[in-house]
Design a protein around this motif. Structure first.
Motif, PDB file in Angstrom:
ATOM      1  N   ASP A  55     146.175  87.798 135.706  1.00  0.00           N
ATOM      2  CA  ASP A  55     146.615  87.888 134.315  1.00  0.00           C
ATOM      3  C   ASP A  55     145.614  87.183 133.411  1.00  0.00           C
ATOM      4  N   THR A  56     145.267  87.864 132.312  1.00  0.00           N
ATOM      5  CA  THR A  56     144.223  87.374 131.424  1.00  0.00           C
ATOM      6  C   THR A  56     144.714  86.362 130.393  1.00  0.00           C
ATOM      7  N   GLY A  72     143.721  82.394 133.065  1.00  0.00           N
ATOM      8  CA  GLY A  72     142.993  81.489 132.188  1.00  0.00           C
ATOM      9  C   GLY A  72     141.928  82.142 131.341  1.00  0.00           C
ATOM     10  N   SER A  73     141.436  83.314 131.783  1.00  0.00           N
ATOM     11  CA  SER A  73     140.346  83.966 131.064  1.00  0.00           C
ATOM     12  C   SER A  73     140.201  85.402 131.526  1.00  0.00           C
ATOM     13  N   ILE A  74     139.891  86.301 130.608  1.00  0.00           N
ATOM     14  CA  ILE A  74     139.629  87.681 130.986  1.00  0.00           C
ATOM     15  C   ILE A  74     138.391  87.776 131.861  1.00  0.00           C
ATOM     16  N   PHE A  75     137.463  86.836 131.697  1.00  0.00           N
ATOM     17  CA  PHE A  75     136.237  86.864 132.489  1.00  0.00           C
ATOM     18  C   PHE A  75     136.521  86.468 133.943  1.00  0.00           C
ATOM     19  N   VAL A  76     137.415  85.511 134.152  1.00  0.00           N
ATOM     20  CA  VAL A  76     137.842  85.149 135.503  1.00  0.00           C
ATOM     21  C   VAL A  76     138.544  86.320 136.170  1.00  0.00           C
ATOM     22  N   VAL A  77     139.459  86.946 135.441  1.00  0.00           N
ATOM     23  CA  VAL A  77     140.214  88.062 136.001  1.00  0.00           C
ATOM     24  C   VAL A  77     139.296  89.243 136.301  1.00  0.00           C
ATOM     25  N   GLY A  78     138.343  89.520 135.427  1.00  0.00           N
ATOM     26  CA  GLY A  78     137.401  90.612 135.670  1.00  0.00           C
ATOM     27  C   GLY A  78     136.609  90.417 136.947  1.00  0.00           C
ATOM     28  N   HIS A 119     145.256  83.440 128.003  1.00  0.00           N
ATOM     29  CA  HIS A 119     144.251  82.432 127.661  1.00  0.00           C
ATOM     30  C   HIS A 119     144.668  81.579 126.464  1.00  0.00           C
ATOM     31  N   THR A 120     145.930  81.711 126.050  1.00  0.00           N
ATOM     32  CA  THR A 120     146.476  80.854 125.001  1.00  0.00           C
ATOM     33  C   THR A 120     147.669  80.100 125.571  1.00  0.00           C
ATOM     34  N   VAL A 121     148.084  79.059 124.860  1.00  0.00           N
ATOM     35  CA  VAL A 121     149.232  78.280 125.332  1.00  0.00           C
ATOM     36  C   VAL A 121     150.481  79.150 125.391  1.00  0.00           C
ATOM     37  N   VAL A 122     150.709  79.936 124.354  1.00  0.00           N
ATOM     38  CA  VAL A 122     151.865  80.835 124.334  1.00  0.00           C
ATOM     39  C   VAL A 122     151.754  81.860 125.455  1.00  0.00           C
ATOM     40  N   GLY A 123     150.542  82.377 125.668  1.00  0.00           N
ATOM     41  CA  GLY A 123     150.328  83.388 126.705  1.00  0.00           C
ATOM     42  C   GLY A 123     150.598  82.868 128.101  1.00  0.00           C
ATOM     43  N   VAL A 124     150.079  81.677 128.426  1.00  0.00           N
ATOM     44  CA  VAL A 124     150.281  81.155 129.781  1.00  0.00           C
ATOM     45  C   VAL A 124     151.718  80.694 129.984  1.00  0.00           C
ATOM     46  N   GLY A 154     144.877  93.844 134.883  1.00  0.00           N
ATOM     47  CA  GLY A 154     144.630  92.443 134.593  1.00  0.00           C
ATOM     48  C   GLY A 154     145.728  91.777 133.797  1.00  0.00           C
ATOM     49  N   ARG A 155     146.831  92.474 133.580  1.00  0.00           N
ATOM     50  CA  ARG A 155     147.964  91.891 132.876  1.00  0.00           C
ATOM     51  C   ARG A 155     149.159  91.897 133.817  1.00  0.00           C
ATOM     52  N   MET A 156     149.463  90.752 134.382  1.00  0.00           N
ATOM     53  CA  MET A 156     150.481  90.635 135.428  1.00  0.00           C
ATOM     54  C   MET A 156     150.267  91.735 136.471  1.00  0.00           C
ATOM     55  N   GLU A 157     149.022  91.936 136.837  1.00  0.00           N
ATOM     56  CA  GLU A 157     148.667  92.977 137.807  1.00  0.00           C
ATOM     57  C   GLU A 157     148.862  92.421 139.222  1.00  0.00           C
ATOM     58  N   VAL A 158     149.678  93.099 139.993  1.00  0.00           N
ATOM     59  CA  VAL A 158     150.067  92.601 141.312  1.00  0.00           C
ATOM     60  C   VAL A 158     149.291  93.325 142.404  1.00  0.00           C
TER      61      VAL A 158
END
Length: 469
Positions: A336-337, A443-449, A339-344, A322-326
């Motif tokens: 990708d999970t 945008g969210s770990i829940f979306v990615v899950g 969910h912060t401005v810096v993260g996206v 779930g982290r830049m998982e291709v």
């Protein structure tokens, strides 16, 4: 208790992972955890540990440290939250070396079993229930407090060499902050959970840096100027040795493909040369710097050299879905999970560096306690088409509210109420665009899950994610 009964016992409690609008200083009570671990004989002290906080990258940093220490021959525990698919994946142990619970295959990992979860909760429940009788009317331990007690007990039973604890929320008042770590890790701190932690970056930083203990060494990512100053002040006040990625630990990103990136690292104790890692993006090279520093500090604690080979192997074999998982296409799908401005922003930069990314179909769902408008402003300009959705979680922002936060543009926007429907729509759009199109789900770990669960049923599992399926 059966597994179902133990899960019911847990889920009957307040779960702040599903709530918004609260302030940690009002609802988080660390004294409860201090009281409980004392009643239980301090299971958290039976295994040396490392403690990691931050706004983004703390889970990746924990996974990298876990993988490096496992490669060095240690038996390691990993406690993270929230989960992608299964609640039990929050509790992971490596089986390198001998085990008091049998002889699993060498170098294997395992998550907490349903049987062990039920047994541990059954053992904890009488103490928890008795303690709750001493509290105010209606006051009970939270979902996360109980899961953290389960982690302490599980890792102590497994007689591990070291445990890694990822902070759940904040740090100062987090349930994990009763541990007495060998070292602490601090990843990038930015504005997130502003209703719970405060809008000020200094206020958020103060909460995150609340895990720093007297005399305990700290490894930190580079920080914003104000947070860097705060970090220095807190470390000095606690007489805690402070090591900075970018100064004491040097990392340099070199190249990135669809499946891996290469980067150079010079750590505290050795120059590890060029490393290869399946986690993509310059931000992950930075997280690897924190992880290597933590592993080196643990090796110093054990009075054993960490070894260059352990770092090379651990970084190369890290698994953190779930982290830049291709997911190979066509069309290529990236999960990708962030969910912060810096993260996206880091995610957008990393995706733009990947070969064969001419168009992006963005699948976006965000929780309402995030800086929604700023996240959208960062991601939307990179997209050729957008599919808005919402995960099955009470914190999720509705698709209508999310649409209201999009910046003005001519980019076509589609709305789908569920994540599977959003993925089906995104696949249709991407196939019409043709080759060199990437679907980015974030945008969210829940979306990615939810996306990952749907993809596992619909597409072959990518090789580096198969272990976590």
């Amino acid at each position: 208790m059966t597994f179902e009964q133990a899960l019911d016992y847990l889920q009957s409690r307040v779960n702040y992972e599903n709530l918004t609008g609260y302030k940690t200083q009002k609802v988080f009570k660390l004294q409860r955890m201090k009281d409980l671990v004392q009643r239980l004989g301090h299971p958290e002290r039976q295994v040396p540990c490392l403690h990691v906080a931050g706004s983004q990258g703390k889970g990746s940093t924990c996974a990298l440290t876990y993988s490096i220490l496992k490669a060095a021959g240690y038996r390691v525990g990993l406690y993270t939250s929230p989960h992608l698919s299964s609640f039990l994946e929050r509790f992971r142990v490596s089986n390198t070396g001998s085990s008091p619970f049998g002889s699993p295959s060498a170098d294997s990992d395992e998550t907490l079993s349903e049987k062990d979860f039920a047994r541990i909760v059954s053992g904890l429940a009488p103490e928890i229930n008795a303690y709750e009788q001493t509290l105010g009317a209606g006051e009970k331990l939270t979902f996360f407090e109980v899961t953290t007690l389960v982690a302490f007990k599980y890792f102590a039973e497994r007689r591990l060499d070291v445990a890694l604890y990822e902070v759940g929320l904040g740090g100062r008042l987090d349930s994990t902050n009763v541990v007495e770590p060998v070292a602490c890790g601090i990843t990038r701190i930015s504005r997130e959970h502003v209703k719970a932690l405060g809008f000020s970056l200094i206020r958020i930083g103060t909460e995150k840096l609340g895990i720093v203990k007297p005399g305990v060494p700290v490894v930190t990512s580079p920080q914003w100027k104000s947070v860097a100053k705060l970090t220095q002040q807190i470390a000095e006040a606690q007489n805690a040795p402070l090591y900075w990625v970018g100064q004491d630990i040097k990392t340099e990103s070199l190249a990135m493909t669809q499946n891996a990136q290469t980067f150079r690292v010079k750590g505290l104790d050795a120059d590890y040369g060029t490393l290869r890692m399946p986690l993509l993006g310059e931000h992950q090279a930075e997280n690897a710097g924190v992880a290597i520093g933590l592993a080196e500090l643990f090796a110093r604690f054990k009075k054993k050299p960490l070894g260059v080979r352990a770092v090379i192997k651990g970084v190369q074999e890290v698994q953190w879905p779930g982290r830049m998982e291709v997911w190979a296409g066509p069309p290529r799908i990236i999960l990708d999970t962030a969910h912060t401005v810096v993260g996206v922003t880091a995610l957008r930069k990393a995706v733009s560096r990947m070969p064969g990314t001419r168009r992006i179909v963005l699948v976006l769902g965000i929780c309402r306690d995030k800086l929604v408008r700023q996240i959208c402003q960062s991601l939307v300009p990179a997209a050729s088409a957008i599919v808005l959705t919402q995960p099955n979680n009470p914190r999720a922002l509705s698709v209508g509210e999310l649409a209201d936060n999009l910046p003005s543009s001519r980019i076509p926007v589609r709305i789908r109420e569920s994540v599977p429907e959003a993925l089906e729509e995104a696949l249709s759009v991407a196939r019409n665009y043709g080759e060199d199109t990437t679907i980015l789900v974030t945008g969210s770990i829940f979306v990615v899950g939810e996306a990952r669960d749907w993809l596992k049923e619909s597409f072959p599992i990518p090789e580096r994610a198969a272990h976590w399926s």
